[in-house]
Enzyme design. Structure first.
Site, PDB file in Angstrom:
ATOM      1  N   SER A   1       0.683  -1.241  -0.015  1.00  0.00           N
ATOM      2  CA  SER A   1       0.165   0.021   0.083  1.00  0.00           C
ATOM      3  C   SER A   1       0.903   1.412   0.006  1.00  0.00           C
ATOM      4  O   SER A   1       0.058   2.264  -0.005  1.00  0.00           O
ATOM      5  CB  SER A   1      -1.112  -0.057   1.314  1.00  0.00           C
TER       6      SER A   1
ATOM      7  N   LYS B   1       0.061   3.717  -2.721  1.00  0.00           N
ATOM      8  CA  LYS B   1      -1.078   4.803  -2.558  1.00  0.00           C
ATOM      9  C   LYS B   1      -0.328   6.226  -2.419  1.00  0.00           C
ATOM     10  O   LYS B   1      -1.044   7.275  -3.183  1.00  0.00           O
ATOM     11  CB  LYS B   1      -1.983   4.570  -1.427  1.00  0.00           C
TER      12      LYS B   1
ATOM     13  N   SER C   1      -5.810   3.318   4.265  1.00  0.00           N
ATOM     14  CA  SER C   1      -5.517   2.533   3.313  1.00  0.00           C
ATOM     15  C   SER C   1      -6.609   1.928   2.666  1.00  0.00           C
ATOM     16  O   SER C   1      -6.591   0.574   2.352  1.00  0.00           O
ATOM     17  CB  SER C   1      -4.468   1.222   3.917  1.00  0.00           C
TER      18      SER C   1
END
Length: 475
Positions: free
Chosen positions: A69, A72, A308
């Site tokens: 993640s 992102k 997230s």
């Protein structure tokens, strides 16, 4: 080797290395990593003083890792650059004519815009508005406008994730995050279970799961099989005696949207002469009669980074692809667009492999150097600086709020970072704050992180590293 005892020795050794330094010396970090680096995993580290980025410490900076993640962070910058902080998704209702004599003559079109935050309550509010304006009947079909041949999961998503809501399908049709909430409860009389799902959800779940209340079974695991038409089979075993909350991803978002809209029409007393159908386009000569707008991009990105949120990330990736190429957004053109946009901003992604915007794909590959370039861009460019306030803060917000070791000094409140975690992956990318001021950017990547090692260790690699950096450097 006793891993727990070994890490206790490591922790003691760190305290003896050096006295606090005005700026963290590179030879100190080299020695430190030599002591604390895990034997069983691969790591990369960059620590960059914000006052002097050229004096950065770099360890395996170009080696490619699964970013999870931390991807992102790239999605946040690319979508801000392409769409702007004030961008909003728009869900619109159109017709050829307005409401007259309590009816709409002809067909009605609802354009689904891929809004990852759209809820059934939002759609209900649109229909209630039409009802309040006198609508009782639609004398035609209701068309739900979206993509009919879209890819809803990116390559490299793990198969056993797909039934879980954090891997919900990324579609133009999104309602309630394409996620069903349920509760699996043990019965009092025997080992059987009861599954509770809202009566309004248009799904079918056949349940034969049992509870192992005494922990007597050698192997106990639940299994969810996804079938066509949003039908599921839940079987297997769950060890324990307390109810279990389930979050089940919708497998057919378009069908879910059709059946949800039928229920909402019925609830609002709006009859439909025709059917609820799917289409890829709406006519150009229709009139806008109702609209719902999402929160602005800045707030969507705040939720994406703090929690997230994978659905927001990949919905935005698709929208960036649509913006860049003027065609329906996809994982493929969104990933290419992100590379193009970030490349124009000075981020060299020539060696990277970008598959999605969430980091769920195991095919994603990024280096610590590429992530650091994005972090320094965020800090330098005023258009992106607002993203820093949306990063999780150790011990206080988002995915770092409840992490052990990040809830106490010296990390609590002094680490602002995007986490990146999945099986075998433990990554962190963000900033260090000292005396209320951001002093350093850092990237810590670790792949090959075994659950057995994780269970045995006293402190993770990233904790030991960041703790020592903060304790042994002055702002």
């Amino acid at each position: 080797m006793n891993i727990s005892l070994n890490i206790r020795a490591i922790t003691a050794s760190i305290a003896l290395l050096v006295a606090p330094l005005p700026i963290m010396a590179n030879d100190y970090l080299t020695n430190l990593i030599g002591i604390i680096k895990p034997e069983t995993s691969q790591t990369a580290v960059i620590v960059s003083p914000l006052s002097a980025p050229k004096s950065s410490f770099r360890n395996n900076p170009k080696q490619l890792f699964i970013p999870a993640s931390t991807m992102k962070v790239l999605t946040a910058v690319a979508s801000t650059a392409a769409l702007g902080k004030d961008f909003r998704f728009k869900t619109q209702i159109d017709a050829f004519v307005g409401i007259s004599n309590q009816r709409i003559e002809g067909d009605v079109f609802i354009r689904f815009d891929g809004d990852p935050t759209l809820t059934s309550d939002n759609l209900n509010a649109l229909l209630k508005d039409l009802k309040a304006r006198g609508l009782n009947h639609i004398d035609g079909n209701l068309y739900l406008v979206g993509e009919q041949q879209e890819s809803m999961q990116a390559p490299g998503w793990v198969w056993d994730d797909l039934g879980i809501c954090y891997a919900a399908p990324v579609s133009r049709y999104v309602i309630n995050q394409n996620c069903i909430k349920a509760t699996l409860s043990p019965t009092l009389a025997d080992e059987r279970s009861e599954l509770t799902v809202s009566q309004f959800e248009p799904v079918t779940i056949t349940n034969s799961a049992v509870f192992d209340k005494l922990g007597s079974q050698d192997f106990c695991e639940l299994d969810l099989q996804r079938q066509a038409n949003n039908q599921y089979i839940l079987s297997g075993c769950f060890a324990g005696t307390k109810p279990l909350k389930l979050a089940i991803a919708i497998s057919d978002p378009a069908r879910y949207a059709q059946e949800t809209l039928q229920r909402l029409l019925n609830n609002n007393g709006i009859s439909l002469k025709g059917d609820i159908l799917l289409t890829s386009k709406r006519p150009t000569n229709t009139l806008l009669i109702a609209e719902h707008r999402s929160k602005p991009l800045s707030q969507l990105l705040s939720k994406m980074l703090l929690k997230s949120d994978n659905l927001i990330a990949d919905s935005l990736l698709k929208r960036v692809g649509q913006y860049e190429y003027g065609v329906a957004g996809s994982f493929t053109n969104g990933s290419k667009a992100m590379q193009t946009i970030l490349g124009a901003l000075g981020v060299d992604l020539s060696t990277a492999n970008i598959i999605d915007g969430s980091g769920l794909s195991r095919y994603n590959l990024l280096s610590a150097e590429q992530l650091m370039q994005v972090l320094l861009l965020i800090k330098k460019d005023p258009k992106f600086q607002y993203l820093i306030d949306s990063l999780p803060v150790a011990g206080k917000t988002g995915t770092l709020e409840y992490r052990r070791d990040y809830r106490r000094a010296p990390l609590k409140g002094n680490v602002l970072a995007k986490t990146g975690s999945m099986m075998g992956v433990s990554n962190l990318a963000g900033y260090i704050k000292q005396d209320g001021k951001l002093t350093q950017a850092f990237v810590v990547l670790e792949n090959g992180y075994s659950p057995a090692v994780k269970e045995a260790e006293i402190r993770p690699f990233n904790v030991l590293l960041l703790q020592s950096i903060i304790e042994n450097s002055a702002p």
